[in-house]
Write a protein that holds these residues in place. Structure first.
Motif, PDB file in Angstrom:
ATOM      1  N   ALA A 164       0.792  -1.223  -0.046  1.00 46.56           N
ATOM      2  CA  ALA A 164       0.012   0.010  -0.104  1.00 46.56           C
ATOM      3  C   ALA A 164       0.753   1.090   0.035  1.00 46.56           C
ATOM      4  N   GLY A 165       1.940   1.056   0.442  1.00 41.86           N
ATOM      5  CA  GLY A 165       2.857   2.293   0.183  1.00 41.86           C
ATOM      6  C   GLY A 165       3.265   2.999   1.372  1.00 41.86           C
ATOM      7  N   ASP A 166       2.334   2.906   2.751  1.00 39.98           N
ATOM      8  CA  ASP A 166       2.411   3.290   4.053  1.00 39.98           C
ATOM      9  C   ASP A 166       3.001   2.290   4.900  1.00 39.98           C
ATOM     10  N   ALA A 167       3.279   2.981   6.172  1.00 40.72           N
ATOM     11  CA  ALA A 167       3.326   1.915   7.402  1.00 40.72           C
ATOM     12  C   ALA A 167       2.112   0.867   7.406  1.00 40.72           C
ATOM     13  N   PRO A 168       2.507  -0.331   7.391  1.00 34.34           N
ATOM     14  CA  PRO A 168       1.120  -1.300   7.383  1.00 34.34           C
ATOM     15  C   PRO A 168       0.287  -0.996   8.740  1.00 34.34           C
ATOM     16  N   LEU A 169      -0.810  -0.860   8.652  1.00 32.76           N
ATOM     17  CA  LEU A 169      -1.820  -0.988   9.523  1.00 32.76           C
ATOM     18  C   LEU A 169      -2.920  -2.097   9.746  1.00 32.76           C
ATOM     19  N   LEU A 170      -2.597  -2.850  10.469  1.00 32.68           N
ATOM     20  CA  LEU A 170      -3.802  -4.150  10.483  1.00 32.68           C
ATOM     21  C   LEU A 170      -4.294  -4.385  11.977  1.00 32.68           C
ATOM     22  N   VAL A 171      -5.759  -4.824  11.796  1.00 32.71           N
ATOM     23  CA  VAL A 171      -6.616  -4.915  12.880  1.00 32.71           C
ATOM     24  C   VAL A 171      -6.826  -6.396  13.114  1.00 32.71           C
ATOM     25  N   ALA A 172      -6.622  -6.987  14.262  1.00 31.41           N
ATOM     26  CA  ALA A 172      -6.966  -8.161  14.742  1.00 31.41           C
ATOM     27  C   ALA A 172      -8.070  -8.231  15.888  1.00 31.41           C
ATOM     28  N   LEU A 173      -8.889  -9.219  15.581  1.00 31.94           N
ATOM     29  CA  LEU A 173     -10.067  -9.392  16.780  1.00 31.94           C
ATOM     30  C   LEU A 173      -9.748 -10.633  17.393  1.00 31.94           C
ATOM     31  N   ASP A 174      -9.742 -10.527  18.712  1.00 30.17           N
ATOM     32  CA  ASP A 174      -9.636 -11.515  19.787  1.00 30.17           C
ATOM     33  C   ASP A 174     -10.933 -12.055  20.295  1.00 30.17           C
ATOM     34  N   GLY A 175     -11.628 -12.797  19.623  1.00 26.19           N
ATOM     35  CA  GLY A 175     -12.907 -13.237  20.312  1.00 26.19           C
ATOM     36  C   GLY A 175     -14.191 -12.503  20.189  1.00 26.19           C
ATOM     37  N   VAL A 176     -14.234 -11.510  19.115  1.00 28.78           N
ATOM     38  CA  VAL A 176     -15.282 -10.745  18.903  1.00 28.78           C
ATOM     39  C   VAL A 176     -16.385 -11.779  18.377  1.00 28.78           C
ATOM     40  N   THR A 177     -17.328 -12.001  19.112  1.00 31.00           N
ATOM     41  CA  THR A 177     -18.529 -13.005  18.735  1.00 31.00           C
ATOM     42  C   THR A 177     -19.743 -12.206  18.029  1.00 31.00           C
ATOM     43  N   ASP A 178     -19.849 -10.971  18.089  1.00 30.70           N
ATOM     44  CA  ASP A 178     -21.073 -10.480  17.596  1.00 30.70           C
ATOM     45  C   ASP A 178     -20.855  -9.866  16.196  1.00 30.70           C
ATOM     46  N   PRO A 179     -21.720 -10.268  15.177  1.00 35.97           N
ATOM     47  CA  PRO A 179     -21.295 -10.116  13.825  1.00 35.97           C
ATOM     48  C   PRO A 179     -21.434  -8.450  13.484  1.00 35.97           C
ATOM     49  N   ARG A 180     -22.296  -7.938  14.557  1.00 34.08           N
ATOM     50  CA  ARG A 180     -22.440  -6.479  14.102  1.00 34.08           C
ATOM     51  C   ARG A 180     -21.374  -5.580  14.872  1.00 34.08           C
TER      52      ARG A 180
END
Length: 322
Positions: A164-180
């Motif tokens: 993407a050209g910028d410093a990578p930024l990722l999001v990880a979810l640990d056990g989020v069970t609500d699809p909303r």
């Protein structure tokens, strides 16, 4: 002498003496031992309660099988705004369901027009059939069928972030069970410049129609990956040079002190109830909390993720690392 006569009938026959002649060897005592507590009614073969329990188990198994088939099959995004936003985002729809005798406002007209332009089948169905297809969601007479979600491989997700050209930024979810919550996190991640979202394969919500709807089409633009083992994947990313920052309500450091915001970063958000798991917390390079007014216990997982991502985006704009 009495009793010593050899005459027939004058002596007691063998084995007729009162009391035990030969020792029982404990057999009598063992015979008196109980066989344990009486089984519950549900465990007694042939008992009415056992038959009812077996029938209930069969029904539950049937429901689980149906749910599994439904999860593997196509999803239906319900609602006029979500359908329009999904079509605008070019979500790969396969059919547009329109309820009979619907009040066609501008959103319905736009949805029909975009579906026709993209060659998506437009089907008029009774409202009760649309209720069934959407799982009785609030569909407002409109539903968009989408194929099963295609997850990105975690290695490909990191490659996308680096390209993407910028410093990578990722999001990880640990056990989020609500699809909303999942959909809302994806929407926030896209809004604040994240390159993708990582989910664990177990104890986590997946990309269902509810998540599609809540993401408002952002899931079509932002890659979502699934890891067999979240902790192992985070460690692999750490070995590749990414910093791991976790959201923890008890952390002494606050989000406005996150100096590594401009570095290649993975933001980890815990579940709605227990927060970060122990192994994931130990994997993080740092944990941060969100300062709140007294008397407020915690924020919703998706709201907390948005606050942290907004702070990361602000710092990157300030330093020019966006």
């Amino acid at each position: 002498m009495a009793g010593n006569s050899r005459r027939r009938g004058a002596i007691r026959k063998q084995g007729t003496k009162k009391g035990q002649v030969v020792g029982s060897g404990g057999q009598r005592r063992k015979g008196l031992e109980g066989k344990g507590p009486t089984p519950k009614a549900e465990q007694r073969p042939g008992h009415p309660a056992q038959r009812r329990a077996a029938a209930a188990a069969a029904r539950n198994e049937k429901k689980r099988t149906a749910a599994k088939k439904a999860a593997e099959g196509p999803e239906v995004i319900a609602g006029r705004n979500p359908v329009v936003e999904a079509l605008r985002a070019e979500v790969p729809g396969t059919a547009l369901y329109v309820a009979l005798n619907i009040d066609a406002d501008d959103r319905v007209k736009e949805a029909v027009r975009m579906a026709a332009d993209r060659g998506i089948s437009i089907l008029e169905v009774p409202r009760d059939e649309l209720d069934r297809k959407t799982g009785n969601a609030v569909h407002q007479g409109l539903g968009l069928q989408v194929p099963p979600f295609e997850y990105t491989h975690p290695d490909d997700l990191l490659e996308i972030a680096r390209n993407a050209g910028d410093a990578p930024l990722l999001v990880a979810l640990d056990g989020v069970t609500d699809p909303r919550n999942l959909g809302a996190v994806i929407r926030s991640a896209a809004a604040f410049g994240a390159n993708g979202v990582l989910l664990p394969s177990r104890r986590s919500a997946g990309m269902t129609a509810v998540a599609w709807r809540t993401s408002a089409g952002a899931a079509a633009k932002l890659p979502v990956a699934m890891a067999t083992n979240l902790t192992r994947q985070l460690r692999a990313w750490a070995d590749d040079g990414l910093m791991i920052a976790g959201l923890d309500a008890d952390a002494p450091m606050t989000v406005d002190s996150l100096d590594m915001a401009t570095d290649p970063l993975v933001v980890v958000v815990g579940s709605e109830g227990r927060g970060l798991s122990r192994l994931v917390r130990e994997t993080c390079d740092v944990t941060v909390s969100i300062p709140m007014a007294p008397g407020v216990e915690s924020l919703n997982a998706s709201v907390a993720a948005a606050v942290l991502l907004a702070e990361v985006a602000r710092r990157r704009r300030t330093t020019g690392r966006v």
